[in-house]
Write a protein that holds these residues in place. Structure first.
Motif, PDB file in Angstrom:
ATOM      1  N   THR A  34       0.994  -1.328  -0.119  1.00  0.00           N
ATOM      2  CA  THR A  34      -0.164   0.213   0.404  1.00  0.00           C
ATOM      3  C   THR A  34       0.402   1.502   0.133  1.00  0.00           C
ATOM      4  O   THR A  34       0.364   2.323  -0.875  1.00  0.00           O
ATOM      5  CB  THR A  34      -1.021   0.332   0.956  1.00  0.00           C
ATOM      6  N   TRP A  41       2.809   1.768  -3.171  1.00  0.00           N
ATOM      7  CA  TRP A  41       1.388   2.192  -4.626  1.00  0.00           C
ATOM      8  C   TRP A  41       1.225   4.068  -3.662  1.00  0.00           C
ATOM      9  O   TRP A  41       0.987   4.082  -5.745  1.00  0.00           O
ATOM     10  CB  TRP A  41       0.598   0.936  -4.647  1.00  0.00           C
ATOM     11  N   CYS A  84      -3.229   5.782  -7.112  1.00  0.00           N
ATOM     12  CA  CYS A  84      -3.748   5.215  -5.833  1.00  0.00           C
ATOM     13  C   CYS A  84      -3.780   6.424  -4.467  1.00  0.00           C
ATOM     14  O   CYS A  84      -2.418   6.918  -4.378  1.00  0.00           O
ATOM     15  CB  CYS A  84      -2.648   3.877  -5.233  1.00  0.00           C
ATOM     16  N   PHE A  95      -7.532   4.056  -2.129  1.00  0.00           N
ATOM     17  CA  PHE A  95      -6.685   2.635  -1.954  1.00  0.00           C
ATOM     18  C   PHE A  95      -6.605   1.824  -1.014  1.00  0.00           C
ATOM     19  O   PHE A  95      -6.559   0.833  -0.939  1.00  0.00           O
ATOM     20  CB  PHE A  95      -5.685   2.788  -2.975  1.00  0.00           C
TER      21      PHE A  95
END
Length: 170
Positions: free
Chosen positions: A56, A59, A67, A71
């Motif tokens: 996470t 990105w 993102c 996201f």
């Protein structure tokens, strides 16, 4: 005397654009979910890195147009479902950490590998601290093995960064 061809200028502008991350993002998350829930021996369980958080963060930091906070929320919610934790716990922590990572990146023009590694290290440590606080508030007793993913997550970040950066084509 050469004439400017409109189709050639469109082709040139396409070659300058960054590659589309629509394939690497879901595939990396799929691999991350498999590695997160893959059964390992109990003695190795404490050394499993925080893969979903690191994916996470990668990105969100490298592809901020694709993102963002939503996201991070959905990946955190997916992590809650996978790890059978309190619903919204990882989602909240991922959103807070992604927001802070975006905030720290705001003033940086060039994101070097070292800057991203420091941000991800602080984020993994903050993740464990926040999860520890929320687990203690809910009455759970945690052992020292709770802090086990810190070192593997810090060590594995260069591998994740290198693999995803090369796969993305940048």
């Amino acid at each position: 005397m050469s004439r400017n061809n409109p189709s050639s200028s469109i082709k040139d502008s396409r070659s300058l654009s960054k590659p589309d991350p629509m394939l690497p993002i879901p595939v990396s998350l799929l691999i991350g979910t498999i590695l997160t829930v893959y059964p390992v021996p109990y003695t190795w369980l404490a050394w499993r890195p925080e893969l979903m958080l690191m994916l996470t963060l990668f990105w969100v930091m490298v592809q901020p147009k694709w993102c963002g906070i939503w996201f991070a929320f959905f990946v955190g919610l997916l992590t809650d479902f996978m790890l059978d934790s309190q619903l919204g716990l990882h989602a909240f922590v991922f959103v807070v950490l992604s927001f802070l990572a975006k905030f720290f990146m705001r003033n940086k023009r060039m994101l070097t590998f070292l800057n991203l590694w420091i941000i991800s290290t602080v984020a993994v440590l903050s993740n464990l601290v926040l999860l520890f606080i929320f687990q203690r508030i809910s009455g759970n007793v945690l052992s020292l093995w709770f802090w086990g993913p810190l070192l593997p997550s810090i060590i594995i970040w260069p591998l994740i960064y290198t693999f995803l950066k090369r796969w993305r084509g940048v």
